[in-house]
Design an enzyme around this catalytic site. Structure first.
Site, PDB file in Angstrom:
ATOM      1  N   CYS A  50      22.480  82.758  -5.242  1.00 55.19           N
ATOM      2  CA  CYS A  50      22.417  83.656  -6.394  1.00 55.19           C
ATOM      3  C   CYS A  50      21.232  83.324  -7.290  1.00 55.19           C
ATOM      4  O   CYS A  50      20.829  84.141  -8.113  1.00 55.19           O
ATOM      5  CB  CYS A  50      23.715  83.604  -7.188  1.00 55.19           C
ATOM      6  SG  CYS A  50      24.085  81.991  -7.909  1.00 55.19           S
ATOM      7  N   GLU A 114      23.635  70.139 -10.738  1.00 58.37           N
ATOM      8  CA  GLU A 114      24.779  70.666  -9.991  1.00 58.37           C
ATOM      9  C   GLU A 114      24.624  70.314  -8.515  1.00 58.37           C
ATOM     10  O   GLU A 114      23.524  70.178  -8.000  1.00 58.37           O
ATOM     11  CB  GLU A 114      24.910  72.176 -10.203  1.00 58.37           C
ATOM     12  CG  GLU A 114      23.698  72.998  -9.824  1.00 58.37           C
ATOM     13  CD  GLU A 114      23.702  73.423  -8.377  1.00 58.37           C
ATOM     14  OE1 GLU A 114      24.706  73.188  -7.683  1.00 58.37           O
ATOM     15  OE2 GLU A 114      22.687  73.965  -7.938  1.00 58.37           O
ATOM     16  N   GLN A 116      26.258  71.942  -5.729  1.00 65.72           N
ATOM     17  CA  GLN A 116      26.522  72.907  -4.668  1.00 65.72           C
ATOM     18  C   GLN A 116      25.277  73.214  -3.852  1.00 65.72           C
ATOM     19  O   GLN A 116      25.363  73.493  -2.653  1.00 65.72           O
ATOM     20  CB  GLN A 116      27.090  74.208  -5.237  1.00 65.72           C
ATOM     21  CG  GLN A 116      27.634  75.111  -4.126  1.00 65.72           C
ATOM     22  CD  GLN A 116      28.102  76.445  -4.635  1.00 65.72           C
ATOM     23  OE1 GLN A 116      27.829  76.825  -5.772  1.00 65.72           O
ATOM     24  NE2 GLN A 116      28.795  77.190  -3.789  1.00 65.72           N
ATOM     25  N   GLY A 190      36.725  88.296  -5.128  1.00 64.27           N
ATOM     26  CA  GLY A 190      36.002  87.598  -4.072  1.00 64.27           C
ATOM     27  C   GLY A 190      36.709  86.296  -3.739  1.00 64.27           C
ATOM     28  O   GLY A 190      37.124  85.564  -4.635  1.00 64.27           O
ATOM     29  N   MET A 194      32.299  80.757  -3.825  1.00 65.15           N
ATOM     30  CA  MET A 194      32.182  80.893  -5.273  1.00 65.15           C
ATOM     31  C   MET A 194      33.486  81.395  -5.881  1.00 65.15           C
ATOM     32  O   MET A 194      33.881  80.969  -6.970  1.00 65.15           O
ATOM     33  CB  MET A 194      31.031  81.829  -5.622  1.00 65.15           C
ATOM     34  CG  MET A 194      30.704  81.887  -7.093  1.00 65.15           C
ATOM     35  SD  MET A 194      30.054  80.331  -7.739  1.00 65.15           S
ATOM     36  CE  MET A 194      28.335  80.509  -7.294  1.00 65.15           C
TER      37      MET A 194
END
Length: 447
Positions: A50, A114, A116, A190, A194
């Site tokens: 993203c 972060e 991820q 979703g 995420m």
């Protein structure tokens, strides 16, 4: 071969441009195939989250490689390459290695530190491996990058705050809801990585009741059950929206899921005294249609807004420690790269010497047929020892010199002096013995 990085991120491009460039999982293999089919590109790894779309490539020339990659990105975006130029950044060789290591350690993330992105880079590497798009050069780069990323998070406190894009976005959402998310009904649209992170974060913050919806109902049900939430079919999306205060939207849909029409109907049934309905759009392409933001009673927090408001998370000391790790690891990788680059030249030199020895021994056999087998064997041993001793010190020295900055000139000089024909390939032609197969998901960050 040289390393080249071409990409766009939240730092250089608005969400609209990242949407154009984004590559859906179903299209990753096809896009990788297009990249390595280009004349100057021999290897490629593609990262699409993203917050960034980046191509890591092994190329046979800077300008040719850049043109090839930009052409594929422009085709992916459905836009002329010139319209993307102002949003793309380019890193070559040493700068490319530095950029990849900064990305994997979280130094280049919207939420600094972060974790991820480490998992996402690992996934991109596995995609490229599965598509046969990563050769030895990128195998080595990605293996080392993954190791550096893990080292940064193990040896420093850069992720001590535990922040991710989701938790940072929820922090912004709290400011719109009197600073408190506990007890606030929430919906997650979703059920991917995420979405799961959204459910986990909301649950940890005490938001509830929680509802999960997804195009695949079974997946939504499994995720909801894991956190004591409820699952709702997508057909009931409008009804659920009218009952919640927070929505985390993180699907892989190519078109907006929360359209203006859907939101208008939901707001019509929603009690206006509840306060604003906060929509966290963490998807690229966007899940929330552009016109929704102007509707009364709605607050939209998307990637653009987060980039403009988030401050760096980790303490300066932690960030500085990671910077030092990256600097040292970049130099180590470049040392390996320079040493590996000279190896084919050294091999070609030894091969040339072997050819000369073989030819001379054959000539000796023709001119002195009276020599016994033992005599010819002793002569051959002597000549081979002489050649090996003559070449030993120069080849050891050239490997040492090649490992230093600017060392590539020594390999080039050897090729020129001895007229060596060295195949133009990556430093090593086989895949590594050890491939990172860790599939543990990393929390937070880029989607």
């Amino acid at each position: 071969m040289n390393l080249l990085v071409v990409g766009a991120s939240y730092r250089t491009a608005p969400v609209a441009t990242l949407e154009q460039l984004a590559v859906a999982p179903a299209d990753l293999t096809r896009t990788l195939d297009r990249l390595v089919a280009q004349p100057y590109v021999s290897e490629a790894v593609l990262v699409s989250t993203c917050n960034r779309v980046e191509v890591y490539a092994a190329v046979s020339g800077f300008h040719g490689g850049l043109g090839d990659i930009c052409a594929v990105l422009a085709e992916q975006a459905g836009a002329p390459a010139t319209s993307l130029a102002n949003h793309l950044y380019v890193h070559y060789d040493a700068a490319a290695v530095d950029h990849v290591f900064r990305v994997v350690t979280g130094l280049d993330s919207m939420v600094v530190g972060e974790a991820q992105i480490l998992g996402q880079l690992r996934d991109a590497y596995h995609w490229a491996t599965g598509a046969d798009a990563a050769g030895r050069l990128l195998h080595e780069l990605m293996q080392q990058a993954l190791r550096v990323g893990k080292r940064a998070h193990t040896e420093t406190g850069i992720d001590r705050a535990g922040q991710s894009v989701v938790t940072a976005a929820l922090g912004l959402a709290a400011t719109q809801l009197d600073g408190e998310l506990a007890g606030r009904p929430a919906l997650v649209v979703g059920a991917g990585a995420m979405g799961a992170l959204g459910v986990a974060s909301l649950s940890r913050l005490g938001a509830g009741p929680l509802t999960v919806t997804n195009r695949g109902a079974d997946r939504a049900a499994r995720l909801a059950e894991s956190y004591g939430a409820s699952a709702a079919p997508m057909a009931e999306l409008t009804d659920v929206l009218s009952t919640v205060d927070i929505v985390v939207a993180a699907t892989a849909a190519t078109e907006p899921v929360l359209t203006r029409e859907v939101m208008t109907r939901a707001l019509a049934d929603r009690d206006p005294d509840r306060g604003p309905l906060v929509l966290l759009d963490l998807a690229v392409p966007r899940d929330v249609e552009a016109g929704v933001a102007v509707l009364p009673g709605v607050e939209v927090i998307d990637i653009d807004r987060m980039a403009a408001t988030l401050a760096d998370g980790p303490a300066a000391a932690d960030a500085a420690a990671v910077e030092r790790i990256v600097a040292g690891e970049v130099e180590s990788f470049l040392t390996w790269l320079r040493g590996a680059d000279v190896a084919p030249t050294v091999a070609a030199l030894r091969g040339r010497a072997e050819d000369v020895v073989t030819a001379e021994l054959r000539r000796l056999a023709q001119r002195r047929p009276d020599l016994s087998d033992d005599q010819r064997t002793e002569v051959a041993r002597t000549v081979h020892r002489v050649v090996q001793r003559l070449l030993h010190q120069p080849t050891v020295k050239v490997r040492q010199l090649a490992a230093e900055p600017g060392g590539d000139q020594y390999a080039a000089l050897l090729r020129e002096l001895f007229d060596l024909q060295v195949p133009h390939t990556s430093p090593v032609d086989t895949v590594p013995d050890v491939v990172d197969t860790d599939t543990t998901p990393y929390p937070g960050g880029e989607r």
